[in-house]
Motif scaffolding. Structure first.
Motif, short mmCIF file in Angstrom:
data_model
loop_
_atom_site.label_atom_id
_atom_site.label_comp_id
_atom_site.label_asym_id
_atom_site.label_seq_id
_atom_site.Cartn_x
_atom_site.Cartn_y
_atom_site.Cartn_z
N THR A 6 0.85 -1.18 0.00
CA THR A 6 0.00 0.00 0.00
C THR A 6 0.89 1.24 0.00
N GLU A 7 0.29 2.36 -0.33
CA GLU A 7 1.04 3.62 -0.30
C GLU A 7 1.57 3.88 1.11
N GLU A 8 0.76 3.56 2.11
CA GLU A 8 1.17 3.74 3.50
C GLU A 8 2.40 2.88 3.82
N GLN A 9 2.41 1.65 3.36
CA GLN A 9 3.55 0.77 3.61
C GLN A 9 4.81 1.28 2.92
N LEU A 11 5.45 4.43 2.14
CA LEU A 11 5.90 5.61 2.87
C LEU A 11 6.61 5.23 4.17
N GLU A 12 6.07 4.25 4.88
CA GLU A 12 6.69 3.80 6.12
C GLU A 12 8.08 3.22 5.86
N GLN A 15 10.48 6.04 5.12
CA GLN A 15 10.86 6.77 6.33
C GLN A 15 11.89 5.99 7.13
#
Length: 79
Positions: A6-9, A11-12, A15
């Motif tokens: 996912t986009e969230e994964q 991004l994480e 980071q």
């Protein structure tokens, strides 16, 4: 291993890599050592889920980006 993220994964993960790179820079590791370690790690991750031909296509695309100057700002000189 799941080949999708996912986009969230993404991004994480980005980071986490940014924090790791910052830590290595604070330790005064040479840039080439940091980049080589990251590239080696990325290839290891890719090899777990992609055939060799797909990895070679990725590397060919990366080489073309270097050759074309796409990785540099327009006014940044080649090294």
């Amino acid at each position: 291993m799941d080949d999708y993220a996912t986009e969230e994964q993404i991004l994480e993960a980005g980071q986490m890599i940014d924090r790791l790179v910052s830590h290595m820079m604070e330790k005064d590791l040479p840039s080439v050592a940091i980049a080589s370690a990251l590239l080696g790690g990325a290839l290891t991750v890719l090899s777990a889920s992609l055939p060799d031909e797909a990895i070679l296509r990725i590397l060919d695309n990366a080489a073309e980006s270097v050759k074309s100057g796409a990785l540099r700002e327009p006014d940044e000189p080649c090294q």
